[in-house]
Write an enzyme that holds these catalytic residues in place. Sequence first.
Site, PDB file in Angstrom:
ATOM      1  N   ILE A  39       0.865  -1.171   0.000  1.00 21.27           N
ATOM      2  CA  ILE A  39       0.000   0.000   0.000  1.00 21.27           C
ATOM      3  C   ILE A  39       0.901   1.221   0.000  1.00 21.27           C
ATOM      4  O   ILE A  39       2.068   1.140   0.393  1.00 21.27           O
ATOM      5  CB  ILE A  39      -0.977   0.021   1.210  1.00 21.27           C
ATOM      6  CG1 ILE A  39      -0.219  -0.134   2.522  1.00 21.27           C
ATOM      7  CG2 ILE A  39      -2.056  -1.041   1.048  1.00 21.27           C
ATOM      8  CD1 ILE A  39      -1.085  -0.019   3.767  1.00 21.27           C
ATOM      9  N   SER A  40       0.363   2.349  -0.449  1.00 21.85           N
ATOM     10  CA  SER A  40       1.180   3.554  -0.577  1.00 21.85           C
ATOM     11  C   SER A  40       1.279   4.363   0.707  1.00 21.85           C
ATOM     12  O   SER A  40       2.255   5.069   0.917  1.00 21.85           O
ATOM     13  CB  SER A  40       0.626   4.445  -1.689  1.00 21.85           C
ATOM     14  OG  SER A  40       0.681   3.758  -2.912  1.00 21.85           O
TER      15      SER A  40
END
Length: 188
Positions: A8-9
Amino acid sequence: MRIGYRRISSDTQNMDRQELPDCDRVFEETMSGAVRERPQLNALLDHIREGDEVVVHELSRLARSLIDLQGIVQTIVDKGCSITFLAERLTFSADNDDPMAKLQLHVMGAFAEFERSLIRKRQAEGIAKAKAAGKFKGRQPTIETEKVIQMHKANISPTEIAQYLKISRSSVYRALKEHQATTTEERL
């Protein structure tokens, strides 16, 4: 061995939607896909052995650049492993040279890169508008410059300062350089 990779960012996102069933081990990280050097991705690439299957929920989780995506897939295949993207239903391996799958990889990778470019463009436009309205202050400094100066004056090495403050040595040197420039200007 079936090995998963989830990314995930940011901490505000959630990995739950990236289901990777029946994996013996899963490497996870919170980091931008635009960055090629990611600790958990590198650990996965070091960990895999011939015959392993790498599983990723979707292409954009592995890379946001077509060149990076191709390079990572090739590295995995060159190690005698396969890689499967669940959402796109694509599998790549040394013994499976499917031209249609390669085309899909290139097209989907190009879309991931295009999407990343659009995000950056919208972000830049938003920042420009906020600056024009006087609302954008930029990122808050994370380095306690005064603390760096005090420690340096106490003859503590830049390496020790960096370790103590949990910052990079280059940040220590930059703070010292900026302080020296300010001090020099004040003398003039």
